[in-house]
Design an enzyme around this catalytic site. Sequence first.
Site, PDB file in Angstrom:
ATOM      1  N   HIS A  60       0.883  -1.291   0.029  1.00 46.96           N
ATOM      2  CA  HIS A  60      -0.027   0.042  -0.004  1.00 46.96           C
ATOM      3  C   HIS A  60       0.870   1.218   0.088  1.00 46.96           C
ATOM      4  O   HIS A  60       1.966   1.298   0.589  1.00 46.96           O
ATOM      5  CB  HIS A  60      -1.042  -0.124   1.053  1.00 46.96           C
ATOM      6  CG  HIS A  60      -0.501   0.161   2.526  1.00 46.96           C
ATOM      7  ND1 HIS A  60      -0.270   1.341   3.178  1.00 46.96           N
ATOM      8  CD2 HIS A  60      -0.398  -0.771   3.501  1.00 46.96           C
ATOM      9  CE1 HIS A  60       0.302   1.178   4.493  1.00 46.96           C
ATOM     10  NE2 HIS A  60       0.224  -0.235   4.484  1.00 46.96           N
ATOM     11  N   ASP A 170       6.018   2.082   7.022  1.00 45.20           N
ATOM     12  CA  ASP A 170       5.023   1.476   6.700  1.00 45.20           C
ATOM     13  C   ASP A 170       4.020   2.200   5.663  1.00 45.20           C
ATOM     14  O   ASP A 170       3.552   3.298   6.010  1.00 45.20           O
ATOM     15  CB  ASP A 170       4.152   1.410   8.025  1.00 45.20           C
ATOM     16  CG  ASP A 170       2.569   0.482   7.771  1.00 45.20           C
ATOM     17  OD1 ASP A 170       2.311  -0.017   6.954  1.00 45.20           O
ATOM     18  OD2 ASP A 170       1.947   0.965   8.662  1.00 45.20           O
ATOM     19  N   GLU A 198      -5.141   1.715   2.443  1.00 46.21           N
ATOM     20  CA  GLU A 198      -5.158   0.724   3.687  1.00 46.21           C
ATOM     21  C   GLU A 198      -5.139   1.412   5.089  1.00 46.21           C
ATOM     22  O   GLU A 198      -5.780   0.457   5.869  1.00 46.21           O
ATOM     23  CB  GLU A 198      -3.566   0.058   3.412  1.00 46.21           C
ATOM     24  CG  GLU A 198      -3.430  -1.139   4.219  1.00 46.21           C
ATOM     25  CD  GLU A 198      -3.069  -0.868   5.733  1.00 46.21           C
ATOM     26  OE1 GLU A 198      -2.847  -2.164   6.289  1.00 46.21           O
ATOM     27  OE2 GLU A 198      -2.608   0.020   5.920  1.00 46.21           O
ATOM     28  N   GLU A 199      -4.695   2.501   5.288  1.00 46.78           N
ATOM     29  CA  GLU A 199      -4.912   2.905   6.610  1.00 46.78           C
ATOM     30  C   GLU A 199      -6.047   3.266   7.402  1.00 46.78           C
ATOM     31  O   GLU A 199      -6.102   3.534   8.270  1.00 46.78           O
ATOM     32  CB  GLU A 199      -3.743   4.049   6.617  1.00 46.78           C
ATOM     33  CG  GLU A 199      -2.470   3.701   6.702  1.00 46.78           C
ATOM     34  CD  GLU A 199      -1.760   2.752   7.602  1.00 46.78           C
ATOM     35  OE1 GLU A 199      -2.423   2.292   8.515  1.00 46.78           O
ATOM     36  OE2 GLU A 199      -0.572   2.619   7.214  1.00 46.78           O
TER      37      GLU A 199
END
Length: 340
Positions: A60, A170, A198-199
């Site tokens: 991502h 990340d 994604e987060e």
Amino acid sequence: MLEDLTNAFGVSGSDNEVKNLILKEITLSADKIDIMKDGNIIAFKKGRKTPQKRIMLSAHTDEVGFMVKDITEEGYLELCEVGGIDSRILLSKKVYVGDKKIPGIIGIKAVHMTEKEEREQIIPIEKMYVDIGALSCEDAKKYVNRGDYIVFASEYTPLGKKRAVAKALDDRVGVSVLISLLKKEVEYDFYAVFNSLEEIGLKGAVTASNSVKPDIALILEGTTCSDVKDTKAHLISTALGKGGVLSVGDRASVSNRKLNEFIVKLSEKYNIPLQLKGTNTGGNDAGAVQISGEGVKTAVLSVPLRYIHSPVSVMDKDDYESVLKMAEAFVNNIGDFCDD
């Protein structure tokens, strides 16, 4: 490449800067590139052989951050979080606001103006603000608007001989691995997916997996590393310097057991360091990919990161290289798994 990726502005919903870097890097390497309506990038890499199953690797592009919720009469920016952020780390952190990257500082009421009870409590994000040096609300509006995204102002920096510190490791580590893999000659065809959102709920993975329709998927991620002072042994999920991380399961998904066993055998065959994640906290895109279509066999391979979701995440370069080598071994041997 990882330095450029982590330095780029890429809060969920505003990661075009990251995606432009990706496209610049993969245009000459991928055999086909599709950009979805929601901005996901799907690249197809032709290998020497076509496997019996459709293979997808994904990472991502987005990172955690904030959004301007409102502007006070004094010119301070009220903020709300985008993705999961620990409010304990935020005080006095430098940030950039909006596309123009206006510099600011996260602040709160001065300590000598607080009661004892206030000083002993964890301060919620709702009580913090961003100070951009504005003289008033009208002055602030010359530079920023409600709804502007806010990102940590942090740059990739070497840390010691083998490690590095940066924001957004990340999942720029996964993005970087996937870009590197597209530049290599590989044994089997695969789809490389760079998805967003994604987060904030694995949203990009939903549309991407519905588009690719994979049979087998490997999610490339950054994951929690808790090998720090005063952590109890049973809570140490991963450790820096011990290789890439294979997840058994978390709150969003359970990895396919046979696929995990296949990856473990590859690590043994090629002598690539690999550790199993010791906790089942958190979640990642596997949670959405696994249940797409008629179901997908998924596994999650991650780089362990200290202080994840902060402006100062720390990675070990050897762990990163282990994940890159494992991902390459995966696409070069996945035909054996498909035939099983």
